[in-house]
Write a protein that holds these residues in place. Structure first.
Motif, PDB file in Angstrom:
ATOM      1  N   LEU A  50      -7.519 -15.730  56.165  1.00  0.00           N
ATOM      2  CA  LEU A  50      -6.200 -16.137  54.680  1.00  0.00           C
ATOM      3  C   LEU A  50      -5.367 -17.330  55.232  1.00  0.00           C
ATOM      4  O   LEU A  50      -5.181 -16.758  56.127  1.00  0.00           O
ATOM      5  CB  LEU A  50      -6.075 -14.730  54.213  1.00  0.00           C
ATOM      6  CG  LEU A  50      -5.324 -14.738  52.843  1.00  0.00           C
ATOM      7  CD1 LEU A  50      -6.751 -14.963  51.430  1.00  0.00           C
ATOM      8  CD2 LEU A  50      -4.775 -13.271  52.749  1.00  0.00           C
ATOM      9  N   ASP A  51      -5.021 -17.922  54.136  1.00  0.00           N
ATOM     10  CA  ASP A  51      -3.706 -19.086  53.768  1.00  0.00           C
ATOM     11  C   ASP A  51      -3.026 -18.532  52.541  1.00  0.00           C
ATOM     12  O   ASP A  51      -3.543 -18.810  51.890  1.00  0.00           O
ATOM     13  CB  ASP A  51      -4.314 -20.701  54.195  1.00  0.00           C
ATOM     14  CG  ASP A  51      -4.841 -21.343  55.730  1.00  0.00           C
ATOM     15  OD1 ASP A  51      -5.597 -20.628  56.426  1.00  0.00           O
ATOM     16  OD2 ASP A  51      -5.566 -21.931  55.574  1.00  0.00           O
ATOM     17  N   VAL A  52      -1.982 -18.319  53.274  1.00  0.00           N
ATOM     18  CA  VAL A  52      -0.737 -17.640  52.598  1.00  0.00           C
ATOM     19  C   VAL A  52       0.278 -18.874  52.493  1.00  0.00           C
ATOM     20  O   VAL A  52       0.835 -18.884  53.559  1.00  0.00           O
ATOM     21  CB  VAL A  52       0.108 -16.333  52.672  1.00  0.00           C
ATOM     22  CG1 VAL A  52       0.970 -15.549  51.931  1.00  0.00           C
ATOM     23  CG2 VAL A  52      -1.494 -15.545  53.179  1.00  0.00           C
ATOM     24  N   LEU A  53       0.689 -18.976  52.124  1.00  0.00           N
ATOM     25  CA  LEU A  53       2.047 -20.152  51.376  1.00  0.00           C
ATOM     26  C   LEU A  53       3.101 -19.858  50.737  1.00  0.00           C
ATOM     27  O   LEU A  53       2.280 -19.046  49.239  1.00  0.00           O
ATOM     28  CB  LEU A  53       1.209 -21.560  50.734  1.00  0.00           C
ATOM     29  CG  LEU A  53       2.614 -22.518  50.806  1.00  0.00           C
ATOM     30  CD1 LEU A  53       3.241 -23.133  52.476  1.00  0.00           C
ATOM     31  CD2 LEU A  53       2.324 -23.761  50.509  1.00  0.00           C
ATOM     32  N   VAL A 108     -11.721 -21.122  53.455  1.00  0.00           N
ATOM     33  CA  VAL A 108     -10.093 -19.957  53.904  1.00  0.00           C
ATOM     34  C   VAL A 108     -10.247 -19.650  52.697  1.00  0.00           C
ATOM     35  O   VAL A 108      -9.080 -20.516  52.145  1.00  0.00           O
ATOM     36  CB  VAL A 108      -9.518 -20.455  54.700  1.00  0.00           C
ATOM     37  CG1 VAL A 108      -8.361 -19.295  54.917  1.00  0.00           C
ATOM     38  CG2 VAL A 108     -10.545 -20.403  56.392  1.00  0.00           C
ATOM     39  N   PRO A 109      -9.846 -18.218  52.346  1.00  0.00           N
ATOM     40  CA  PRO A 109      -9.045 -18.907  50.849  1.00  0.00           C
ATOM     41  C   PRO A 109      -7.984 -18.708  50.701  1.00  0.00           C
ATOM     42  O   PRO A 109      -6.837 -18.500  51.626  1.00  0.00           O
ATOM     43  CB  PRO A 109      -9.032 -17.295  50.855  1.00  0.00           C
ATOM     44  CG  PRO A 109     -10.667 -16.941  50.938  1.00  0.00           C
ATOM     45  CD  PRO A 109     -10.383 -17.035  52.396  1.00  0.00           C
ATOM     46  N   GLU A 110      -7.075 -19.077  49.616  1.00  0.00           N
ATOM     47  CA  GLU A 110      -5.902 -19.568  49.573  1.00  0.00           C
ATOM     48  C   GLU A 110      -4.968 -18.900  48.462  1.00  0.00           C
ATOM     49  O   GLU A 110      -5.726 -19.044  47.349  1.00  0.00           O
ATOM     50  CB  GLU A 110      -5.471 -21.680  49.442  1.00  0.00           C
ATOM     51  CG  GLU A 110      -6.154 -21.957  50.726  1.00  0.00           C
ATOM     52  CD  GLU A 110      -6.205 -23.730  50.229  1.00  0.00           C
ATOM     53  OE1 GLU A 110      -6.237 -24.282  50.601  1.00  0.00           O
ATOM     54  OE2 GLU A 110      -6.568 -24.211  48.282  1.00  0.00           O
ATOM     55  N   VAL A 111      -3.793 -18.410  48.766  1.00  0.00           N
ATOM     56  CA  VAL A 111      -2.879 -17.611  48.299  1.00  0.00           C
ATOM     57  C   VAL A 111      -1.419 -17.947  48.650  1.00  0.00           C
ATOM     58  O   VAL A 111      -1.108 -18.086  49.163  1.00  0.00           O
ATOM     59  CB  VAL A 111      -2.875 -15.791  49.180  1.00  0.00           C
ATOM     60  CG1 VAL A 111      -1.782 -14.921  48.120  1.00  0.00           C
ATOM     61  CG2 VAL A 111      -4.224 -15.620  48.886  1.00  0.00           C
TER      62      VAL A 111
END
Length: 837
Positions: free
Chosen positions: A93-96, A193-196
């Motif tokens: 998971l990529d969390v910004l 990869v899912p982005e949040v």
């Protein structure tokens, strides 16, 4: 903004969210008195000053603010906390984070935003192959604080978030979203990869956010909108992904919001919830606190005129500002994990408080707490026939009678176990006497509770004397058939009354006692004298200060019932006891002599010698003074003789300084305190100088030394409670004359303490900063620069550490004889060291 409309004759003010002037909803800025209107010069000279006042008033006007209320009971908060320890989203998971750093947020709320971002990271498994986190701060322009591939451990990441500096500027949320549309997720991985995106903002953007927000979501970026400070909920809903109730959070409670984030990600991005956890939907509320204007009425105001020095008057509307809380029902989602309290282990109405994931403790009501599950601790293990005689006269009132019924139920629930040997009955009286529950009629608590519930208030006169005589003749008839078996079973009558008797009680009470019945009187403090006449012994009198305090007397009543006919004092328990007596000017000589007599009388209840009870006496005025130490006197006669010589010190007394003195110079091994023996300090004070006593008292309790406070006078109870640490160890008496009535109670509680388990290393038996190491039934001292079993002998330079008595790491086992030997040996050691110096 404020303006004056001369032709309309009214000064009006208004403000809208953009801060621009409007010409509607007039707000009258000042109402003039009739006398003001008559004074034309007053109006002319004050025109511009009224404009200034209007501008000032408008600076106080509030904008429409929004808040979200968190509704959760203590049990739910505990479950959220338990879930927080288990939540770990471990998927790729990529969390910004998009962190609002504008001036509308302010530095204080920006720091809370950082704290919240760190809390959210606790729910993410930060790792190069799992969750990566980056952060952009935006205000007038977006600024990349760090990309997603910079920090690969949770600790590094949270430390970096703490170091982010507030930048300030306008709130350009739309520009920040366009930056993400152009640049993507800086340092992110490929699109598989899912982005949040987590936006933390107050939602008060200077430009439109609808179009860029829609474009971001069209790229399959999941957007969470987190409100901070007083957020504008409408804009946050525009920013967030659907369904918005799962993607709009509030940062006011970081743990709850982190739980909400994890709950939304669970089942999709984060695969599954933690073992033993589940996602629950529950109703919640988002509230908006709005400031609105309402018409208060019409009042006389001034009117301008084209003619010089002329003024007119007319009615103008007057408005007031009102804050209104508008609640919007919604649904929220939480991850709830099972905790040890789910099995409801606490009995008898106890409250379960979880401690982590697998431990808990029970908060028990009065009358319970014998073990961790609130099992009855006041079990009447003594065999006794017990009859409650309850005042049901009109003087008690219906409220008082119902209070007595509640007291009876709570007491009997606490003391009646399944195999309790006690036989209970209940009688009530006014002009006449009735026995609706015969002694021994019910052997189980459930049926007894039902019969007590059925008791009815009767009213009428309060003839306590007649009631006592009737009970002596008829109260225990139900057990007469077993008289040959019950000759040795005590028969106890507990009188519950709060009204003065309308007939003589002394002769009737004596008749009751002559029939070998024990009398215990329970009533409010103004009944003390009459109850003493009834019982014939102040020890058998229990008084309460207020209605709620009645229930605090349940343990005391249990002790009184089971101690009837038994001798007072604790002759067999080992105890180190120190009396600390206020001898300051605030007490006065006459009252001090009463305190001294109280200490002298109390000491006669103990067997004073090296193996049983040691007593020390400290008096304090302007300073604390040891009259005699714990190991000074070895007999009752010596102690009583020494007490007669105690001086009155005068000066301004400090109970805090006295307790600190006791901690350092009385309750120590060097001064005769014995390891393995319970220790009690009894503070006798007028209440003066106790402001600084809470901390020293806590120091004593930390060393397992009980602090018992006996206060005479009108000192503040909450301050005394901080010193005593518990209502069980506080006796607050109105006058010195009443002190005698409490002696048995105080000694009884001291003797109870003498039976409790002891920590051999508290207080530290090792002298000269030696470290006490606890073993099973023993301890040893680790010495540094000293030697001996208690580090009492200095190591001479060049010598190796050794002990002439025991090896340095030997364990010390304690028996009364060993304690006696230790006390004498320590005296010898101190005398030897004193002569050496």
């Amino acid at each position: 903004m404020c303006w004056v409309r001369r032709e309309a004759g009214a000064a009006e003010c208004d403000i809208n969210p953009s801060g621009k002037e409007t010409t509607h909803k007039p707000l009258r800025c000042r109402r003039l008195r009739t006398a003001d209107l008559a004074d034309k010069r007053f109006v002319t000279m004050s025109l511009f000053s009224w404009e200034s006042i209007c501008v000032f008033l408008l600076s106080q006007v509030l904008l429409v603010w929004g808040i979200q209320e968190i509704h959760a009971d203590q049990e739910m908060i505990s479950k959220i906390s338990a879930a927080g320890q288990l939540m770990q989203c471990s998927a790729s998971l990529d969390v910004l984070f998009l962190l609002d750093g504008s001036y509308s947020i302010g530095k204080g709320s920006f720091e809370r935003s950082k704290h919240f971002a760190g809390k959210l990271c606790d729910a993410l498994d930060i790792h190069p192959d799992r969750v990566r986190v980056g952060l952009i701060q935006f205000s007038s322009t977006p600024h990349l604080e760090f990309p997603l591939d910079s920090y690969l451990t949770k600790q590094e990441l949270k430390e970096r978030i703490k170091r982010i500096v507030f930048r300030g500027g306008s709130t350009e949320t739309g520009r920040a979203l366009k930056y993400i549309l152009r640049k993507g997720f800086p340092g992110g991985r490929n699109s598989s990869v899912p982005e949040v995106l987590i936006i933390i903002s107050d939602g008060k953007s200077q430009g439109s956010t609808a179009m860029p927000a829609m474009q971001v979501k069209d790229r399959h970026i999941r957007v969470f909108a987190v409100g901070i400070k007083f957020p504008r909920w409408e804009e946050l809903h525009v920013l967030a992904s659907e369904p918005t109730e799962q993607h709009v959070l509030f940062a006011g409670d970081a743990d709850d919001a982190a739980n909400g984030l994890y709950s939304t990600l669970t089942g999709s991005v984060c695969s599954t919830s933690a073992p033993g956890c589940r996602v629950e939907s529950h109703p919640c509320e988002r509230s908006t606190l709005e400031t609105v204007k309402e018409l208060a009425g019409n009042y006389v105001c001034w009117k301008g005129s084209k003619q010089p020095n002329a003024v007119g008057a007319l009615l103008c509307p007057f408005y007031r500002w009102k804050r209104v809380l508008i609640k919007h029902p919604a649904r929220c989602f939480r991850t709830v994990c099972s905790d040890p309290c789910d099995s409801q282990p606490c009995q008898n109405g106890g409250t379960c408080v979880p401690e982590g994931l697998d431990k808990y403790h029970c908060l028990c009501p009065v009358g319970y707490g014998g073990d961790i599950h609130c099992a009855p601790k006041l079990s009447l293990e003594c065999s006794v026939d017990l009859l409650f005689l309850v005042d049901s006269s009109s003087a008690v009132t219906l409220e008082g009678f119902l209070r007595y019924k509640a007291f009876l139920k709570r007491f009997l629930q606490g003391v009646m176990g399944q195999d309790s040997p006690v036989n209970v009955g209940v009688a009530q009286y006014d002009n006449s006497v009735r026995i609706p529950i015969e002694v021994g009629q019910h052997k189980d608590a459930v049926s007894l509770m039902k019969r007590i519930d059925a008791l009815n208030f009767s009213g009428g006169g309060s003839l306590t004397g007649r009631a006592l005589q009737y009970i002596a003749q008829h109260g225990f008839r139900s057990t007469a058939a077993f008289a040959d078996m019950q000759d040795d079973i005590p028969r106890v009558v507990v009188l519950l009354t709060d009204s003065k008797s309308q007939d003589p009680v002394a002769e009737a009470a004596k008749y009751v006692r002559d029939q070998d019945l024990f009398l215990i009187g329970v009533g409010s403090s103004f009944m003390r004298a009459e109850l003493a006449k009834v019982t014939g012994n102040p020890k058998q009198t229990i008084v309460y200060s207020d209605p709620q305090d009645l229930f605090n007397r349940i343990p005391e009543l249990q002790r009184r019932i089971c101690s009837v006919g038994s001798p007072g004092g604790c002759q067999a328990q080992s105890l180190d006891l120190a009396f600390v007596v206020d001898a300051s000017s605030g007490v006065g000589l006459e009252n001090f002599l009463q305190l001294r007599a109280f200490v002298r009388s109390s000491c006669s209840h103990f067997s004073i010698n090296r193996d049983v009870t040691q007593i020390a006496l400290v008096v304090y005025g302007s300073r604390a003074h040891t009259v005699f130490a714990l190991d000074t006197h070895t007999s009752n006669s010596a102690v009583l003789q020494a007490i007669d010589q105690v001086p009155f010190l005068r000066g301004s007394g400090s109970a805090g300084s006295a307790l600190l003195y006791v901690y350092g110079d009385v309750m120590t091994v060097q001064k005769g305190a014995r390891p393995g023996v319970n220790k009690v300090v009894v503070l006798l004070t007028s209440g003066g100088g106790v402001e600084d006593a809470a901390a020293p008292a806590q120091q004593l309790r930390h060393d397992d030394i009980l602090v018992f406070v006996v206060a005479i006078g009108d000192a503040q109870r909450d301050m005394l409670l901080r010193v005593a640490g518990s209502p069980n160890y506080l006796v607050h008496i109105s006058s010195y004359e009443d002190l005698q009535y409490y002696q048995d109670l105080i000694i009884e509680r001291i003797c109870e303490e003498a039976k409790s388990p002891v920590n051999l290393c508290k207080p530290n038996p090792c002298m000269n900063q030696g470290v006490c190491i606890l073993g099973p039934g023993s301890y040893r001292c680790e010495c540094h620069g000293w030697e001996g079993p208690h580090c009492e002998s200095r190591v001479l330079q060049g010598d190796s550490p050794r002990s002439p008595v025991l090896p340095p790491h030997s364990h010390v086992q304690w028996t009364p004889r060993a304690l006696q030997h230790f006390s004498r040996a320590s005296q010898h050691t101190r005398r030897h060291m004193d002569h050496g110096h």
